[in-house]
Structure formats: C-alpha cells, structure tokens
Design a protein around this motif. Structure first.
Motif, short mmCIF file in Angstrom:
data_model
loop_
_atom_site.label_atom_id
_atom_site.label_comp_id
_atom_site.label_asym_id
_atom_site.label_seq_id
_atom_site.Cartn_x
_atom_site.Cartn_y
_atom_site.Cartn_z
N ARG A 48 0.84 -1.20 0.00
CA ARG A 48 0.00 0.00 0.00
C ARG A 48 0.87 1.25 0.00
N CYS A 51 2.31 2.02 -3.29
CA CYS A 51 1.31 2.68 -4.14
C CYS A 51 1.24 4.17 -3.81
N TYR A 52 1.19 4.49 -2.51
CA TYR A 52 1.10 5.90 -2.11
C TYR A 52 2.24 6.72 -2.70
N LEU A 55 1.61 8.16 -6.23
CA LEU A 55 0.43 8.96 -6.54
C LEU A 55 0.72 10.45 -6.34
N MET A 58 -0.49 12.46 -3.00
CA MET A 58 -0.11 11.92 -1.70
C MET A 58 1.35 12.25 -1.39
N THR A 79 -2.78 13.13 2.32
CA THR A 79 -3.42 13.40 1.04
C THR A 79 -3.49 14.92 0.91
N THR A 88 -6.68 7.65 -9.72
CA THR A 88 -7.35 6.40 -9.36
C THR A 88 -6.53 5.72 -8.27
N VAL A 89 -7.14 5.60 -7.10
CA VAL A 89 -6.47 4.92 -5.99
C VAL A 89 -6.89 3.45 -6.01
N ARG A 92 -8.41 -0.94 -1.70
CA ARG A 92 -7.71 -1.40 -0.50
C ARG A 92 -7.86 -2.91 -0.37
N GLU A 111 -14.08 6.66 3.54
CA GLU A 111 -13.86 7.19 2.19
C GLU A 111 -14.99 8.13 1.77
#
Length: 205
Positions: A48, A51-52, A55, A58, A79, A88-89, A92, A111
């Motif tokens: 995770r 991924c952050y 982006l 973030m 964020t 596009t996140v 999870r 969310e």
C-alpha cells in the motif's frame, strides 16, 4: 537528532512494521486485523505504501534518528490538494485472516466522509515506533501539513483513534461530526478538524 525526510521505496517494509507496532495494541487495529499474521499484515501495508509513493496527490514522510544510523522513528501519509487529472487509488486489500466485513464497512464510511470534505489536507496515517513515542516525533511529522495548509488557508482533517485524540486536541484539532462506530461496536474513530491559522496582518505605522 531528528531529521524529516520523504519516505523512499527502500523504506516500505520498515514503515509497514512501524504501522503494525504502533497500532496493534489498540482495538481498531486488533479488530480489523483479526487473525492475520504479522508477516501478512506487513506485506499488505508495504504494498500500500509503495502505491502511495507513486500517486501525485499523496505525500509520505518519515522522521529518522540520525544518532541511530538513520533508524525510522515514525512516518506519516498525507493526502494533499491536487489540480491535475483524476487520480485512481487502487482498491484497499486486506491479508488472509483479516476481518473483511468489518474493514470494508469501516473504510467505505471513511472514504465517503473524505470525499465530502472538499479541498483540504488530510492526515491519513501517523505511526510512531513504540520505542520513540512521546519524543515529539508526531508533532514534527504533522508540522509539515500544518505549514502547507496554513499557507493555502485550508483545513486539516483526520480520523483519530482513542489513543491519538489527546495529542490531536493539544495540536488544535476539534471534533468534526459523530464518531465512526464499528459495525460490531469494537471501536470508535473520531473525525477531527484543524482550521488554518489566519495570515498575520502587517501592523500599520
């Protein structure tokens, strides 16, 4: 001496372990993680964080102890406002053994609330290694967001566990709505908000 730095790809496994060590004593993490192993929890969080880091909306920061060979003391995921193309996140994911029903219900609520907050800064994760708690690491990690939010005159939001509420109140956060209550009643998370500090006006001669 503490040093504030961006989290790098090489750090993802270390910060994942800090996340588990920081949150696991509390009912929120225990309830959601279920019977998942430490290894599975850390692997999922490391993926995770990776991924952050990729982006554009973030920011992931760490505080390291320069006197301990650069050991990571804590980290934060923010964020931030972003004016580029829609981001596009990825959905999870949870490791085997986690309480999927509880997690999905909770994170959907969070969310939805996040989407309703408008243009702001959001502190998504603040995790301090147990060996470095109560040393001011959390304050250092949060000051970056405060400065950026004040500069833009935007609020800062977060969702606090019971353990974090006293610190956040001391830093100027107030309750912002009703608590998120787990569908099994095992924990509550409190939405909190910090308003920007108004810019100082020059004194007239």
């Amino acid at each position: 001496m503490m040093k504030f730095l961006p989290v790098q790809l090489a750090d993802i496994h270390a910060v994942a372990a800090i996340h588990r060590l920081s949150f696991r004593p509390g009912p929120f993490y225990r309830s959601i993680s279920g019977t998942a192993s430490d290894e599975a929890l850390d692997a999922t969080m490391a993926k995770r964080v990776e991924c952050y880091l990729s982006l554009p909306n973030m920011r992931v920061w760490k505080v390291v102890d320069e006197g301990e060979g650069g050991e990571i003391m804590g980290w934060a995921w923010w964020t931030v406002p972003y004016d580029g193309p829609p981001v596009t996140v990825p959905r999870r994911t949870m490791p085997p053994g986690a309480n999927l029903e509880l997690a999905n219900d909770f994170f959907i609520k969070v969310e939805e609330l996040s989407k309703s907050r408008g243009r702001c800064y959001e502190l998504e994760v603040l995790a301090i290694h147990p060996n470095h708690q109560r040393k001011g690491v959390g304050k250092v990690l949060m000051e970056w967001g405060f400065k950026e939010a004040d500069k833009a005159q935007l609020p800062v939001y977060l969702d606090a566990t019971a353990a974090g509420i006293p610190m956040y109140k001391a830093l100027g956060f107030v309750q912002d709505g009703q608590p998120h209550v787990a569908n099994d009643g095992s924990f509550e998370i409190l939405p909190m908000k910090r308003l920007p500090t108004p810019p100082s006006t020059p004194k007239s001669a």
